[in-house]
Design a protein around this motif. Structure first.
Motif, PDB file in Angstrom:
ATOM      1  N   ASP A  63       0.559  -0.851  -0.222  1.00 43.60           N
ATOM      2  CA  ASP A  63       0.079  -0.169   0.077  1.00 43.60           C
ATOM      3  C   ASP A  63       1.099   1.124   0.565  1.00 43.60           C
ATOM      4  N   ALA A  64       0.376   2.265  -0.327  1.00 46.56           N
ATOM      5  CA  ALA A  64       0.642   3.192  -0.463  1.00 46.56           C
ATOM      6  C   ALA A  64       0.190   4.788   0.007  1.00 46.56           C
ATOM      7  N   SER A  65       0.708   5.643   0.363  1.00 51.60           N
ATOM      8  CA  SER A  65      -0.171   6.956   1.089  1.00 51.60           C
ATOM      9  C   SER A  65       0.187   8.521   0.445  1.00 51.60           C
ATOM     10  N   ALA A  66      -0.109   9.358   0.675  1.00 55.35           N
ATOM     11  CA  ALA A  66       0.904  10.858   0.315  1.00 55.35           C
ATOM     12  C   ALA A  66      -0.194  11.456   0.681  1.00 55.35           C
ATOM     13  N   TYR A  67      -0.054  12.912   1.245  1.00 52.98           N
ATOM     14  CA  TYR A  67      -0.643  14.158   1.698  1.00 52.98           C
ATOM     15  C   TYR A  67       0.091  15.628   2.078  1.00 52.98           C
ATOM     16  N   GLY A  68      -0.583  16.703   1.787  1.00 45.55           N
ATOM     17  CA  GLY A  68       0.525  17.269   1.313  1.00 45.55           C
ATOM     18  C   GLY A  68       0.837  18.181   2.691  1.00 45.55           C
ATOM     19  N   ALA A  69      -0.516  18.348   3.984  1.00 39.64           N
ATOM     20  CA  ALA A  69      -0.293  19.166   5.463  1.00 39.64           C
ATOM     21  C   ALA A  69      -0.972  19.143   5.565  1.00 39.64           C
ATOM     22  N   LYS A  70      -0.470  18.399   7.378  1.00 39.41           N
ATOM     23  CA  LYS A  70      -1.557  17.829   8.787  1.00 39.41           C
ATOM     24  C   LYS A  70      -1.675  18.872   9.697  1.00 39.41           C
ATOM     25  N   LEU A  71      -1.913  19.345  10.496  1.00 42.30           N
ATOM     26  CA  LEU A  71      -1.493  20.232  11.739  1.00 42.30           C
ATOM     27  C   LEU A  71      -1.989  19.582  13.109  1.00 42.30           C
ATOM     28  N   ASN A  72      -2.255  20.008  14.315  1.00 42.81           N
ATOM     29  CA  ASN A  72      -2.634  19.257  14.949  1.00 42.81           C
ATOM     30  C   ASN A  72      -2.102  20.145  16.412  1.00 42.81           C
ATOM     31  N   VAL A  73      -2.226  21.282  16.483  1.00 50.10           N
ATOM     32  CA  VAL A  73      -1.428  21.799  17.759  1.00 50.10           C
ATOM     33  C   VAL A  73      -2.397  22.863  18.360  1.00 50.10           C
ATOM     34  N   THR A  74      -2.093  23.304  19.619  1.00 54.23           N
ATOM     35  CA  THR A  74      -2.311  23.898  20.374  1.00 54.23           C
ATOM     36  C   THR A  74      -1.967  24.786  21.139  1.00 54.23           C
ATOM     37  N   LEU A  75      -1.961  26.245  20.630  1.00 52.41           N
ATOM     38  CA  LEU A  75      -1.737  27.540  21.633  1.00 52.41           C
ATOM     39  C   LEU A  75      -1.596  27.727  22.586  1.00 52.41           C
ATOM     40  N   LEU A  76      -1.023  28.659  23.626  1.00 51.96           N
ATOM     41  CA  LEU A  76      -1.171  29.196  24.570  1.00 51.96           C
ATOM     42  C   LEU A  76      -2.365  29.978  24.234  1.00 51.96           C
ATOM     43  N   GLY A  77      -3.164  30.183  24.690  1.00 51.32           N
ATOM     44  CA  GLY A  77      -4.654  31.281  25.209  1.00 51.32           C
ATOM     45  C   GLY A  77      -5.287  30.691  23.974  1.00 51.32           C
ATOM     46  N   SER A  78      -5.244  30.176  23.035  1.00 51.98           N
ATOM     47  CA  SER A  78      -5.801  29.754  21.882  1.00 51.98           C
ATOM     48  C   SER A  78      -6.457  28.469  22.069  1.00 51.98           C
ATOM     49  N   PRO A  79      -7.836  27.951  20.901  1.00 53.50           N
ATOM     50  CA  PRO A  79      -7.668  26.826  21.029  1.00 53.50           C
ATOM     51  C   PRO A  79      -7.754  26.349  20.406  1.00 53.50           C
ATOM     52  N   ALA A  80      -7.376  24.308  20.005  1.00 52.65           N
ATOM     53  CA  ALA A  80      -6.906  23.853  19.505  1.00 52.65           C
ATOM     54  C   ALA A  80      -7.472  23.998  18.300  1.00 52.65           C
ATOM     55  N   VAL A  81      -6.270  23.682  17.152  1.00 51.30           N
ATOM     56  CA  VAL A  81      -6.659  23.837  15.220  1.00 51.30           C
ATOM     57  C   VAL A  81      -6.065  22.007  15.076  1.00 51.30           C
ATOM     58  N   ASN A  82      -6.947  21.920  14.521  1.00 49.06           N
ATOM     59  CA  ASN A  82      -6.789  20.457  13.841  1.00 49.06           C
ATOM     60  C   ASN A  82      -7.464  20.345  12.338  1.00 49.06           C
ATOM     61  N   ALA A  83      -6.457  20.251  11.717  1.00 49.39           N
ATOM     62  CA  ALA A  83      -6.342  20.251  10.563  1.00 49.39           C
ATOM     63  C   ALA A  83      -6.145  18.782   9.752  1.00 49.39           C
ATOM     64  N   GLU A  84      -7.534  18.119   9.481  1.00 48.13           N
ATOM     65  CA  GLU A  84      -7.010  16.573   8.228  1.00 48.13           C
ATOM     66  C   GLU A  84      -5.972  16.982   7.078  1.00 48.13           C
ATOM     67  N   PRO A  85      -5.870  15.834   7.619  1.00 54.28           N
ATOM     68  CA  PRO A  85      -4.936  15.816   5.902  1.00 54.28           C
ATOM     69  C   PRO A  85      -5.431  16.461   4.621  1.00 54.28           C
ATOM     70  N   PHE A  86      -4.390  17.288   3.895  1.00 56.97           N
ATOM     71  CA  PHE A  86      -4.351  18.101   2.721  1.00 56.97           C
ATOM     72  C   PHE A  86      -4.188  17.872   1.896  1.00 56.97           C
ATOM     73  N   ALA A  87      -5.267  17.090   0.742  1.00 51.13           N
ATOM     74  CA  ALA A  87      -4.776  16.394  -0.703  1.00 51.13           C
ATOM     75  C   ALA A  87      -4.101  14.728  -0.641  1.00 51.13           C
ATOM     76  N   ALA A  88      -5.396  14.543  -0.110  1.00 52.78           N
ATOM     77  CA  ALA A  88      -4.694  13.127   0.856  1.00 52.78           C
ATOM     78  C   ALA A  88      -4.444  11.924  -0.293  1.00 52.78           C
ATOM     79  N   ALA A  89      -3.722  11.139  -1.396  1.00 52.98           N
ATOM     80  CA  ALA A  89      -4.196   9.753  -1.766  1.00 52.98           C
ATOM     81  C   ALA A  89      -3.705   8.796  -1.813  1.00 52.98           C
ATOM     82  N   ASN A  90      -3.829   7.945  -2.004  1.00 54.13           N
ATOM     83  CA  ASN A  90      -3.886   5.926  -1.544  1.00 54.13           C
ATOM     84  C   ASN A  90      -3.871   5.716  -2.171  1.00 54.13           C
ATOM     85  N   ALA A  91      -2.927   4.047  -3.125  1.00 55.48           N
ATOM     86  CA  ALA A  91      -2.687   3.595  -3.879  1.00 55.48           C
ATOM     87  C   ALA A  91      -4.464   3.138  -4.101  1.00 55.48           C
TER      88      ALA A  91
END
Length: 259
Positions: A30-58
């Motif tokens: 199997d194979a897969s790829a994506y361009g960007a993924k985020l899962n961060v929590t900054l002080l004083g800010s709500p969490a930011v969760n962004a699913e993989p962008f442009a996800a591809a799979n075999a």
């Protein structure tokens, strides 16, 4: 009524059972790829969760494109392209992700803005093994330092604030997974929680490709694999046919008066 099976019929029946019990084709890699993924929590800010962008799979979709990520204060990108493919004949797999016009604002208060014209990750799995690499073009790391256009695997730069490590940036991160596959992250930013100077926690990954291990080189449902399968079937069924025919020859011949 008892049904006696002739040698030929026995061979056909056994062959049918063997073919039915065997899988139709070898399970490929199997194979897969994506361009960007985020899962961060900054002080004083709500969490930011962004699913993989442009996800591809075999297994599909094998190609994907995303116009660009725009998360204020964290990450902005241009066009993202990702692809993943499988060679049914060789069993090999390949995946690639490229992200254009990358700008990371997440650490800008400490390092200045991090930017790159292009960030790529590639991963290949063949019968010989797995290999991956990352490519960077037009990189500007601000106060963080410098990195080669073809960084060595797991090149790491630490981000410090007042002498305290608050984050690390890994280039060409290569991770061997438990299932035998390989993941290549072109850029992986890890926010580290500390007593002093912490700006948050979480991860930002830019251009990621995963592949392998490779599948079997020959599909068992057709081509050479089919002939190999039939050859093995012949090896098994030939002795059975011989025994069945021998038993048939040893049976007594009944006359019409004895029937």
């Amino acid at each position: 009524m008892r049904v006696r099976m002739t040698g030929l019929a026995g061979v056909i029946a056994i062959a049918a059972l063997l073919v039915g019990a065997a899988p139709a084709s070898a399970a490929p890699g199997d194979a897969s790829a994506y361009g960007a993924k985020l899962n961060v929590t900054l002080l004083g800010s709500p969490a930011v969760n962004a699913e993989p962008f442009a996800a591809a799979n075999a297994n599909g979709p094998t190609q994907n494109t995303f116009a660009g990520v725009d998360l204020t204060g964290i990450l902005k990108t241009g066009v993202i392209n990702a692809s993943a493919s499988r060679d049914e004949n060789s069993g090999g797999v390949y995946s690639r992700a490229s992200t254009a016009d990358v700008r990371v604002d997440l650490l800008s208060k400490v390092t200045g803005k991090i930017s790159a014209e292009l960030v790529e990750a590639e991963c290949t799995a063949t019968q010989k093994g797995l290999a991956g690499k990352a490519k960077l073009a037009g990189v500007n790391l601000g106060k963080l330092g410098q990195v080669n256009a073809d960084p060595a695997a797991n090149t790491k730069l630490d981000v410090q604030l007042a002498g305290v490590k608050i984050a690390e940036v890994i280039f060409n991160e290569q991770v061997g997974n438990n299932d035998g596959s390989l993941t290549v992250n072109a850029i992986h930013i890890k926010l580290l929680q500390g007593v002093l100077g912490s700006i948050g926690t979480g991860d930002v990954i830019i251009s990621s490709a995963t592949c392998g291990p490779a599948g079997l080189p020959i599909p068992m449902a057709s081509g050479a694999g089919l002939w190999i399968g039939l050859g093995l079937l012949g090896v098994v069924s030939a002795p059975v046919a011989f025994v069945a025919l021998r038993r048939r020859a040893s049976l007594p011949v009944l006359s019409s008066g004895q029937a």
